[in-house]
Design a protein around this motif. Structure first.
Motif, PDB file in Angstrom:
ATOM      1  N   GLY A 205       0.817  -1.236  -0.221  1.00  0.00           N
ATOM      2  CA  GLY A 205      -0.071  -0.179  -0.306  1.00  0.00           C
ATOM      3  C   GLY A 205       0.645   1.493  -0.186  1.00  0.00           C
ATOM      4  N   THR A 206       2.254   0.952  -0.243  1.00  0.00           N
ATOM      5  CA  THR A 206       3.151   2.264   0.271  1.00  0.00           C
ATOM      6  C   THR A 206       3.344   2.871  -1.443  1.00  0.00           C
ATOM      7  N   ALA A 207       3.594   4.034  -1.421  1.00  0.00           N
ATOM      8  CA  ALA A 207       4.048   4.928  -2.636  1.00  0.00           C
ATOM      9  C   ALA A 207       4.473   4.369  -3.470  1.00  0.00           C
ATOM     10  N   GLN A 208       5.311   3.906  -4.160  1.00  0.00           N
ATOM     11  CA  GLN A 208       7.230   3.471  -5.000  1.00  0.00           C
ATOM     12  C   GLN A 208       7.316   4.374  -6.085  1.00  0.00           C
ATOM     13  N   PRO A 209       8.960   4.091  -6.767  1.00  0.00           N
ATOM     14  CA  PRO A 209       8.150   4.702  -8.021  1.00  0.00           C
ATOM     15  C   PRO A 209       7.718   4.084  -8.927  1.00  0.00           C
ATOM     16  N   GLY A 210       7.120   4.956  -9.841  1.00  0.00           N
ATOM     17  CA  GLY A 210       6.464   4.443 -11.302  1.00  0.00           C
ATOM     18  C   GLY A 210       7.264   3.813 -12.251  1.00  0.00           C
ATOM     19  N   GLY A 211       8.846   4.525 -12.637  1.00  0.00           N
ATOM     20  CA  GLY A 211       9.348   4.040 -13.423  1.00  0.00           C
ATOM     21  C   GLY A 211       8.695   4.879 -14.513  1.00  0.00           C
ATOM     22  N   LEU A 212       8.901   4.431 -15.643  1.00  0.00           N
ATOM     23  CA  LEU A 212       9.090   4.546 -17.100  1.00  0.00           C
ATOM     24  C   LEU A 212       7.314   4.047 -17.939  1.00  0.00           C
ATOM     25  N   PHE A 213       6.896   5.493 -18.501  1.00  0.00           N
ATOM     26  CA  PHE A 213       5.521   4.948 -19.722  1.00  0.00           C
ATOM     27  C   PHE A 213       5.962   3.901 -20.671  1.00  0.00           C
ATOM     28  N   ALA A 214       7.037   2.906 -20.021  1.00  0.00           N
ATOM     29  CA  ALA A 214       7.845   1.983 -21.471  1.00  0.00           C
ATOM     30  C   ALA A 214       6.856   1.262 -22.354  1.00  0.00           C
ATOM     31  N   VAL A 215       7.033   1.521 -23.268  1.00  0.00           N
ATOM     32  CA  VAL A 215       6.763   0.892 -24.822  1.00  0.00           C
ATOM     33  C   VAL A 215       6.877  -1.029 -24.586  1.00  0.00           C
ATOM     34  N   TYR A 216       5.691  -1.387 -25.176  1.00  0.00           N
ATOM     35  CA  TYR A 216       5.516  -2.398 -25.421  1.00  0.00           C
ATOM     36  C   TYR A 216       5.510  -3.532 -26.636  1.00  0.00           C
ATOM     37  N   GLY A 217       3.687  -3.107 -26.961  1.00  0.00           N
ATOM     38  CA  GLY A 217       3.237  -3.090 -28.131  1.00  0.00           C
ATOM     39  C   GLY A 217       3.499  -1.628 -28.986  1.00  0.00           C
ATOM     40  N   VAL A 218       3.222  -2.183 -30.154  1.00  0.00           N
ATOM     41  CA  VAL A 218       3.747  -1.537 -31.999  1.00  0.00           C
ATOM     42  C   VAL A 218       2.696  -1.482 -32.802  1.00  0.00           C
ATOM     43  N   GLY A 219       2.128  -0.201 -33.336  1.00  0.00           N
ATOM     44  CA  GLY A 219       1.263  -0.091 -34.812  1.00  0.00           C
ATOM     45  C   GLY A 219       1.838   0.980 -35.275  1.00  0.00           C
ATOM     46  N   VAL A 220       1.773   0.859 -36.412  1.00  0.00           N
ATOM     47  CA  VAL A 220       1.589   2.079 -37.259  1.00  0.00           C
ATOM     48  C   VAL A 220       0.845   2.752 -38.081  1.00  0.00           C
ATOM     49  N   ASP A 221       0.323   4.146 -37.911  1.00  0.00           N
ATOM     50  CA  ASP A 221      -0.823   4.807 -38.402  1.00  0.00           C
ATOM     51  C   ASP A 221       0.651   5.900 -39.497  1.00  0.00           C
ATOM     52  N   ASP A 222       0.292   5.093 -40.986  1.00  0.00           N
ATOM     53  CA  ASP A 222       1.008   6.510 -41.836  1.00  0.00           C
ATOM     54  C   ASP A 222       0.419   7.039 -42.477  1.00  0.00           C
ATOM     55  N   ALA A 223      -1.214   7.304 -42.043  1.00  0.00           N
ATOM     56  CA  ALA A 223      -2.245   8.016 -42.343  1.00  0.00           C
ATOM     57  C   ALA A 223      -2.569   9.438 -41.704  1.00  0.00           C
ATOM     58  N   ASN A 224      -1.735   9.515 -40.588  1.00  0.00           N
ATOM     59  CA  ASN A 224      -1.964  10.253 -39.801  1.00  0.00           C
ATOM     60  C   ASN A 224      -0.344  10.836 -39.582  1.00  0.00           C
ATOM     61  N   GLY A 225       0.689   9.746 -39.824  1.00  0.00           N
ATOM     62  CA  GLY A 225       2.285  10.252 -39.159  1.00  0.00           C
ATOM     63  C   GLY A 225       2.433   9.685 -37.810  1.00  0.00           C
ATOM     64  N   ASN A 226       1.510   9.101 -37.151  1.00  0.00           N
ATOM     65  CA  ASN A 226       2.345   8.859 -36.308  1.00  0.00           C
ATOM     66  C   ASN A 226       2.868   7.115 -35.971  1.00  0.00           C
ATOM     67  N   VAL A 227       2.656   6.589 -34.938  1.00  0.00           N
ATOM     68  CA  VAL A 227       3.196   5.452 -34.315  1.00  0.00           C
ATOM     69  C   VAL A 227       2.851   4.738 -32.792  1.00  0.00           C
ATOM     70  N   TRP A 228       1.993   4.274 -32.922  1.00  0.00           N
ATOM     71  CA  TRP A 228       0.640   3.924 -31.693  1.00  0.00           C
ATOM     72  C   TRP A 228       1.825   3.043 -30.779  1.00  0.00           C
TER      73      TRP A 228
END
Length: 470
Positions: A205-228
């Motif tokens: 129940g104690t607060a701990q560091p959250g680390g990073l918003f680490a990335v795992y899965g990936v998908g490409v959106d060429d229509a909008n020039g983004n990557v999810w």
């Protein structure tokens, strides 16, 4: 202690009568039906050997047993552990047994009989197929070592680039990167680390560091020039710009429970996210970057074996408005991508702990990879008829289908191989991809990208392969 026993090809579930007979065989005298272990929590696992093959010796370890409990293992009514072993003061024990050279691949039901006090369980001892390497001469393979903790890759046809995710360790994850590669040379063009995540609550129940918003899965959106990307540890997703990997939007934690995979439907402007700790597929608008829907999937399994639909990998056929979602429980749901309606749920016989799915639009065939049964099941997407069941290697984790050369590529995490199948399920090649193949994705003109992760001290860990048929 070591003993040997005979596996037959007869699998299936063990009847109660067989369990009772095995338990009786453990005793030299008639059972007394003393007070049983009403709170039995004993567990059995294979240790020291990541994969069990025919002809090997395995060590079975027990934990959470009562100190002093006597434990014996039976298969088809015969002891495979010799004399009973005794759980130590911590409720633990180990025992060795030899797997016969003629053992059939599959999940073999081993009865674990316990006395003092009495209990029992059935442990599915999996013997994996040992598929030999073959066909390397039919492919051109280029390999580049990248960054630690590789997970997935996705190809941008518009920019001829490959995006790769990485994350190292368990929460709080302090090392993670999104990497942009030249699709031809595999050279890094850009890399970025995610932002810091908010503090999290520990088990106490104690607060701990959250680390990073680490990335795992990936998908490409060429229509909008983004990557999810899926941000699994914080149960959410994020969007980065393809050109410079600048963060476009970090969604708040909780947007997608244990977000796993992401595919982009450019035709309808949607990002579909598999939420592995729920029966949901989450839907986001790729233009407004807003969550628009949660598609709830219901398993078609009824009775004692019923369990929630557990979303894993996704496969998109944009031309036919179909999204295929595989469940760890051995099913595939078909979603209409225009309406978000679930059109049907197909059972996938013989797929245990299914995790990967791919689709061949030309034949209407689905390829389902299953970690627990080491196989790929090929079925007709319209009727659900199983057309082929192919043993490919230990821990078949992921599968991708290349429509140009009409080949399916299967990452076998346990055996460290990449199996190549034709549309009928024939093995075209079985390529070395040690130590731990994690993901495979489709590139241009028959090219496949395969990412590999593994221990930091293994020379072949954390590489990406560009594979092209000759």
């Amino acid at each position: 202690m070591k003993t040997s026993f005979a596996f037959t090809s007869r699998l299936g579930r063990l009847a109660l009568a067989s369990t009772a007979a095995a338990a009786l065989a453990a005793c030299a005298s008639a059972p007394q039906f003393a007070q049983p272990d009403a709170n039995f929590e004993g567990r059995v696992s294979v240790v020291e050997t990541p994969v069990v093959y025919a002809g090997s010796t395995v060590k079975l370890a027990g934990s959470n047993f009562k100190p002093g409990q006597q434990v014996q293992f039976f298969y088809e009514g015969q002891s495979i552990s010799g004399s009973p072993v005794t759980a130590d003061a911590e409720g633990k024990f180990t025992v060795q047994t030899a797997i016969p050279a003629q053992a059939a691949p599959g999940r073999h039901p081993v009865v674990v009989s316990v006395t003092d006090p009495a209990a029992a369980l059935v442990y599915p001892l999996k013997v994996s197929p040992n598929v030999p390497l073959s066909g390397a001469e039919r492919f051109e393979v280029q390999t580049e070592k990248l960054v630690p903790g590789l997970y997935q890759s996705a190809y941008s046809a518009k920019n001829n680039t490959v995006f790769v995710t990485s994350a190292v360790g368990r929460p709080p994850v302090t090392r993670s990167e999104l990497v942009k590669l030249n699709a031809d040379t595999l050279q890094i063009e850009k890399r970025v680390s995610p932002a810091e995540a908010p503090a999290r609550r520990g088990r106490d129940g104690t607060a701990q560091p959250g680390g990073l918003f680490a990335v795992y899965g990936v998908g490409v959106d060429d229509a909008n020039g983004n990557v999810w990307v899926t941000v699994t540890r914080q149960n959410t997703v994020a969007v980065y710009r393809q050109s410079d990997l600048a963060l476009v939007k970090q969604f708040e934690p909780g947007a997608a429970s244990h977000a796993r995979d992401v595919v982009i439907d450019e035709r309808h402007g949607k990002a579909f996210i598999s939420a592995a700790r729920s029966p949901n597929v989450e839907v986001f608008d790729t233009k407004t970057l807003q969550k628009t829907a949660s598609i709830v999937l219901e398993s078609g399994v009824r009775g004692p074996a019923a369990q929630p639909f557990a979303t894993m990998s996704l496969a998109l056929d944009a031309a036919s408005n179909q999204l295929f979602v595989v469940s760890a429980g051995g099913e595939v749901a078909v979603i209409n991508t225009a309406t978000n309606a679930v059109e049907k749920v197909l059972p996938v016989k013989d797929a245990f702990s299914a995790s990967g799915v791919a689709y061949d639009a030309a034949t209407g065939r689905l390829f389902v990879a299953a970690q627990g049964s080491d196989n790929v099941v090929i079925l007709d997407a319209k009727s659900g008829e199983v057309l082929q069941n192919v043993l490919v290697g230990a821990g078949a984790l992921n599968v991708a289908f290349d429509p140009v050369k009409r080949l399916a590529y299967v990452s076998n995490r346990g055996s460290g191989t990449l199996t190549v199948l034709d549309v009928d399920g024939n093995i075209v090649a079985n390529l070395d991809n040690k130590p731990l193949p994690n993901h495979v994705s489709v590139g241009p003109n028959g090219v496949i990208y395969a990412v590999n992760k593994g221990p930091a001290d293994h020379e072949d860990s954390d590489n990406i392969k560009r594979i092209q048929p000759k």
